[in-house]
Design a protein around this motif. Structure first.
Motif, PDB file in Angstrom:
ATOM      1  N   PRO A 188      13.259 104.880  26.526  1.00  0.00           N
ATOM      2  CA  PRO A 188      14.643 105.352  27.031  1.00  0.00           C
ATOM      3  C   PRO A 188      15.547 104.756  27.491  1.00  0.00           C
ATOM      4  O   PRO A 188      16.390 104.054  27.956  1.00  0.00           O
ATOM      5  N   ILE A 189      16.497 106.044  27.213  1.00  0.00           N
ATOM      6  CA  ILE A 189      18.070 105.509  26.465  1.00  0.00           C
ATOM      7  C   ILE A 189      19.219 106.183  28.216  1.00  0.00           C
ATOM      8  O   ILE A 189      18.680 107.058  28.357  1.00  0.00           O
ATOM      9  N   MET A 190      19.186 104.733  29.468  1.00  0.00           N
ATOM     10  CA  MET A 190      19.384 105.750  30.285  1.00  0.00           C
ATOM     11  C   MET A 190      21.349 105.279  30.884  1.00  0.00           C
ATOM     12  O   MET A 190      21.294 104.643  29.852  1.00  0.00           O
ATOM     13  N   PRO A 191      21.368 106.492  31.321  1.00  0.00           N
ATOM     14  CA  PRO A 191      23.720 106.142  31.419  1.00  0.00           C
ATOM     15  C   PRO A 191      23.343 104.472  31.223  1.00  0.00           C
ATOM     16  O   PRO A 191      24.748 104.197  31.015  1.00  0.00           O
ATOM     17  N   GLN A 192      23.087 103.366  32.595  1.00  0.00           N
ATOM     18  CA  GLN A 192      23.755 102.245  32.058  1.00  0.00           C
ATOM     19  C   GLN A 192      23.188 101.837  30.677  1.00  0.00           C
ATOM     20  O   GLN A 192      24.342 100.668  30.855  1.00  0.00           O
ATOM     21  N   ASP A 193      22.077 101.359  29.999  1.00  0.00           N
ATOM     22  CA  ASP A 193      22.141 101.804  28.917  1.00  0.00           C
ATOM     23  C   ASP A 193      22.935 101.859  27.741  1.00  0.00           C
ATOM     24  O   ASP A 193      23.890 101.697  26.832  1.00  0.00           O
ATOM     25  N   TRP A 194      23.855 102.963  27.997  1.00  0.00           N
ATOM     26  CA  TRP A 194      24.443 103.819  27.313  1.00  0.00           C
ATOM     27  C   TRP A 194      25.813 102.653  27.688  1.00  0.00           C
ATOM     28  O   TRP A 194      26.585 102.580  26.661  1.00  0.00           O
ATOM     29  N   ASP A 195      26.621 103.246  28.525  1.00  0.00           N
ATOM     30  CA  ASP A 195      27.956 102.173  28.921  1.00  0.00           C
ATOM     31  C   ASP A 195      27.573 101.186  28.833  1.00  0.00           C
ATOM     32  O   ASP A 195      28.993 100.608  27.905  1.00  0.00           O
ATOM     33  N   ASP A 196      26.949  99.630  29.655  1.00  0.00           N
ATOM     34  CA  ASP A 196      26.889  98.869  28.827  1.00  0.00           C
ATOM     35  C   ASP A 196      26.580  98.075  27.545  1.00  0.00           C
ATOM     36  O   ASP A 196      27.094  97.637  27.057  1.00  0.00           O
ATOM     37  N   THR A 197      25.906  98.769  27.141  1.00  0.00           N
ATOM     38  CA  THR A 197      25.315  98.341  25.002  1.00  0.00           C
ATOM     39  C   THR A 197      25.625  98.769  24.390  1.00  0.00           C
ATOM     40  O   THR A 197      26.487  98.606  23.091  1.00  0.00           O
TER      41      THR A 197
END
Lengths: 153, 177
Positions: B156-165
């Motif tokens: 799943p795309i977690m907020p961290q994944d969205w922001d960082d990558t």
């Protein structure tokens, strides 16, 4: 009687497979090829089983696809390449021998050779040391004589 | 010379230790995608509801987009769904593939959770998933404006994944010609 049952059980244990009867092809030659290919493809969900052994839904899908490709006339190589093109070399249980996997294939052999050389060097050094005791120099000869003379008294 | 030979096992061990320290930290369930820098496979999938437009790879062009593979029976997909709805509001181009799911179940899922996708197709047989090298859901592909896959996010795309990558990647792709 129990021994007989045990023997029979052990004899059949080796052929356990996850391939459903409904998946098997009617042509025995094609089915044999499909099973041989299936044994070489990794189930990417279970990862340590081949698709022939795995009960995962994805393994089922891949088994069906291998059989479809073979029925369509692909060679074994082409059917495997079809899967590798989509999942990468990781899906092969036997990694291909290429530049990227050189370390994987040759690593154990290299370590074994290095260890073997190390042991060989160690043994040969010990052998030479034991074969040629160093000659005593003047001081040591004098001490030895003194000790020997002491013992005679 | 002797000292060199003594040091050798230590050096070899250090080398192996680094090798394993890096390798064993990797998650084996996250397979690297073979499709990176290759065009999105040509797929045409019917919609989850009869009459829906469905999914077509040809439509994923013109601007960088996310192709999200999900299923109604997939729990992590529910976890990432609110983020996808937010991304849609922010104008991100999202396309969906409903993997190994009955169309009716997929439709019910979207009715319940909301539909963030510009186009969503049903892949009940799982064949489209195999073309994409899917091993589970959710998985998301980042596709550039020319229809070439540039990145695959497993899980799943977690907020961290969205922001960082993912967000920086999409920004870079938007800036591309």
């Amino acid at each position: 009687m129990r021994l007989l049952a045990l023997i029979l059980l052990l004899l059949t244990a080796g052929v356990a497979q996850a391939t459903l009867p409904s998946e098997k092809l009617s042509d025995p030659a094609l089915e044999a090829r499909a099973e041989a290919i299936g044994r070489q493809l990794r189930c990417v969900v279970c990862q340590n089983q081949s698709i022939d052994d795995s009960d995962a839904a994805l393994a089922h899908d891949l088994r069906v696809i291998v059989r479809e490709r073979l029925t369509a006339g692909d060679t074994d190589r082409q059917a495997m390449d079809y899967i590798v093109a989509r999942y990468g070399n990781f899906v092969l249980l036997k990694p291909p021998f290429e530049a990227a996997t050189l370390a994987l294939w040759l690593g154990p052999l290299a370590v074994l050779l290095a260890g073997g050389i190390g042991v060989g060097l160690y043994l040969s050094r010990r052998r030479t040391a034991a074969a040629e005791p160093k000659a005593l120099d003047a001081d040591e000869q004098a001490r030895l004589d003194a000790l020997l003379n002491e013992g005679d008294k | 010379m002797k000292r060199l030979i003594f040091i050798l096992p230590v050096v070899l061990f250090a080398g192996l230790a680094i090798f394993f320290a890096v390798g064993l930290r990797r998650d084996p369930s996250k397979l690297p995608s073979v499709l990176i820098d290759r065009p999105l496979p040509a797929l045409t999938l019917a919609g989850v509801r009869p009459g829906d437009a469905g999914f077509a790879s040809a439509a994923v062009r013109g601007e960088p987009a996310l192709v999200n593979v999900f299923a109604s029976w997939c729990l992590p997909c529910r976890v990432e769904h609110p983020l996808l709805m937010r991304l849609r509001q922010e104008g991100v181009a999202l396309y969906g593939i409903d993997w190994k799911d009955k169309p009716a179940d997929g439709a019910a899922y979207l009715d319940e959770m909301g539909n963030p996708y510009r186009g969503v197709g049903n892949d009940e047989s799982g064949r489209a998933g195999i073309e994409l090298g899917i091993t589970g859901v959710p998985e998301t592909f980042v596709v550039d404006r020319k229809g070439v896959i540039r990145y695959k996010h497993v899980g799943p795309i977690m907020p961290q994944d969205w922001d960082d990558t993912l967000k920086p990647l999409l920004d870079t792709l938007r800036a591309e010609a």
